[in-house]
Scaffold this motif. Structure first.
Motif, short mmCIF file in Angstrom:
data_model
loop_
_atom_site.label_atom_id
_atom_site.label_comp_id
_atom_site.label_asym_id
_atom_site.label_seq_id
_atom_site.Cartn_x
_atom_site.Cartn_y
_atom_site.Cartn_z
N UNK A 128 -19.68 28.23 -25.79
CA UNK A 128 -19.26 28.85 -25.16
C UNK A 128 -20.18 29.94 -23.68
N UNK A 129 -21.38 29.08 -23.57
CA UNK A 129 -22.08 29.97 -21.41
C UNK A 129 -22.03 28.27 -20.86
N UNK A 130 -20.36 27.43 -21.45
CA UNK A 130 -20.44 26.76 -20.34
C UNK A 130 -20.03 27.84 -18.94
N UNK A 131 -18.75 28.69 -18.78
CA UNK A 131 -18.06 29.24 -17.94
C UNK A 131 -18.81 30.48 -17.53
N UNK A 132 -19.18 30.28 -16.43
CA UNK A 132 -20.20 30.98 -15.73
C UNK A 132 -19.39 32.01 -14.89
N UNK A 133 -20.62 33.73 -15.00
CA UNK A 133 -19.65 35.07 -14.71
C UNK A 133 -19.39 34.49 -12.85
N UNK A 134 -18.17 34.97 -12.96
CA UNK A 134 -17.11 35.14 -12.14
C UNK A 134 -17.51 35.80 -10.47
N UNK A 135 -17.73 34.66 -9.49
CA UNK A 135 -18.24 35.60 -7.92
C UNK A 135 -17.63 36.63 -7.28
N UNK A 136 -18.84 37.79 -7.50
CA UNK A 136 -17.71 39.00 -7.41
C UNK A 136 -17.20 39.55 -5.89
N UNK A 137 -17.76 38.77 -4.69
CA UNK A 137 -16.91 38.27 -3.77
C UNK A 137 -15.14 37.85 -3.91
N UNK A 138 -15.42 36.99 -4.27
CA UNK A 138 -14.01 35.90 -4.86
C UNK A 138 -13.07 36.47 -5.74
N UNK A 139 -14.07 37.58 -6.53
CA UNK A 139 -13.03 38.22 -7.53
C UNK A 139 -12.81 39.64 -6.73
N UNK A 140 -12.45 39.82 -5.85
CA UNK A 140 -12.58 40.97 -5.23
C UNK A 140 -11.55 40.52 -4.17
N UNK A 141 -11.71 39.19 -3.17
CA UNK A 141 -10.79 38.86 -2.47
C UNK A 141 -9.51 38.25 -3.72
N UNK B 173 -14.22 24.73 -3.98
CA UNK B 173 -13.14 25.48 -3.51
C UNK B 173 -13.98 26.39 -2.87
N UNK B 174 -15.14 26.35 -3.33
CA UNK B 174 -16.08 27.99 -2.26
C UNK B 174 -17.94 27.62 -2.42
N UNK B 175 -18.64 28.15 -1.36
CA UNK B 175 -19.98 27.99 -1.98
C UNK B 175 -20.35 28.71 -2.66
N UNK B 176 -19.49 30.28 -3.03
CA UNK B 176 -20.00 30.57 -4.20
C UNK B 176 -19.42 30.67 -5.47
N UNK B 177 -18.55 29.71 -6.05
CA UNK B 177 -17.92 29.06 -7.65
C UNK B 177 -19.29 27.92 -6.88
N UNK B 178 -19.49 26.98 -6.61
CA UNK B 178 -20.50 26.20 -6.32
C UNK B 178 -21.93 27.16 -6.97
N UNK B 179 -22.56 27.81 -6.11
CA UNK B 179 -23.20 28.64 -6.94
C UNK B 179 -23.66 29.06 -8.20
N UNK B 180 -22.48 29.61 -8.30
CA UNK B 180 -22.57 30.21 -9.46
C UNK B 180 -22.35 29.44 -10.92
N UNK B 181 -22.20 28.68 -10.04
CA UNK B 181 -22.10 26.63 -11.80
C UNK B 181 -22.99 26.61 -11.31
N UNK B 182 -23.95 26.60 -10.33
CA UNK B 182 -25.05 25.69 -10.09
C UNK B 182 -25.94 26.97 -11.35
N UNK B 183 -25.91 27.95 -10.53
CA UNK B 183 -26.80 28.75 -11.75
C UNK B 183 -27.00 28.82 -13.38
#
Length: 225
Positions: A142-155, A182-192
């Protein structure tokens, strides 16, 4: 008595001796000068030497240069010794063929086998190592999916991220490489999320844990949050 005019007006008396002396002094040097010129202008007649006629010797005959003589060496004659050919001896004449003794078969030996068979060496097959790939620990599924990046969620953006992760022998992620995002924000969230939360069952070779690279794919979709 003579008067003053008579003493000073009359000319000198004529003296013949004085005249001769004067002529001698004048004509003498002139005559001497003329005689000297005549003496000096007389040229001496050159002496003529009459010698003997010299007969020159005839020139020496020309020297003929002969080409150097080259010695022609005759190669030595090699004599090859050929031994006389001797006739081969003829085989002896045997009108009757000899009988060949036949050995009796060995009753103890098996038919079709050699009397001293060598046992065949069968190579031992080399077993291939048993490999088991790494996989997600079910306890951390259940911990595979990272939190949604806020800036991408607002956009209102969604996207996909593909990662290569190095799973260590303890099951933790040691290194993350981006394959696509798809974006650096998505990659940074997945990496963390991968470095902090993901846990795997490590890969094994013959039961021994080893490190292994795995490719993981994640999707960020707004309606799934």
């Amino acid at each position: 008595m003579a008067t003053y005019g008579d003493r000073y007006g009359a000319g000198p008396a004529f003296r013949p001796g004085s005249l001769a002396l004067a002529l001698g002094l004048t004509v003498g040097p002139i005559a001497a000068l003329v005689m000297g010129l005549q003496i000096t202008t007389v040229m001496k007649k050159p002496d003529i030497f009459e010698g003997y006629r010299v007969i020159e010797p005839p020139p020496p005959p020309p020297i003929k240069l002969e080409p150097p003589k080259t010695e022609t060496k005759t190669p030595p004659i090699e004599t090859v010794y050929t031994p006389p050919v001797q006739p081969l001896p003829l085989p002896p004449i045997n009108p009757l063929p000899t009988t060949r003794e036949v050995q009796p078969p060995n009753p103890g030996a098996a038919i079709g086998t050699s009397p001293d068979p060598t046992p065949a060496v069968i190579p031992t097959p080399i077993a291939k190592p048993v490999m088991v790939d790494a996989f997600i620990d079910p306890r951390y599924q259940g911990l595979l999916q990272p939190p949604y990046p806020p800036e991408e969620q607002r956009a209102g953006n969604s996207g996909r991220v593909v990662l290569r992760v190095l799973v260590g022998t303890d099951g933790r992620v040691k290194q993350v490489e981006k394959v696509s995002a798809a974006s650096d924000a998505f990659f940074a969230a997945a990496q963390r999320q991968a470095l902090g939360k993901w846990r795997f069952k490590p890969a094994t070779q013959d039961g021994v844990p080893i490190e292994q690279w795995k490719t993981m794919s994640l999707r960020f979709v707004l309606n799934e949050q």
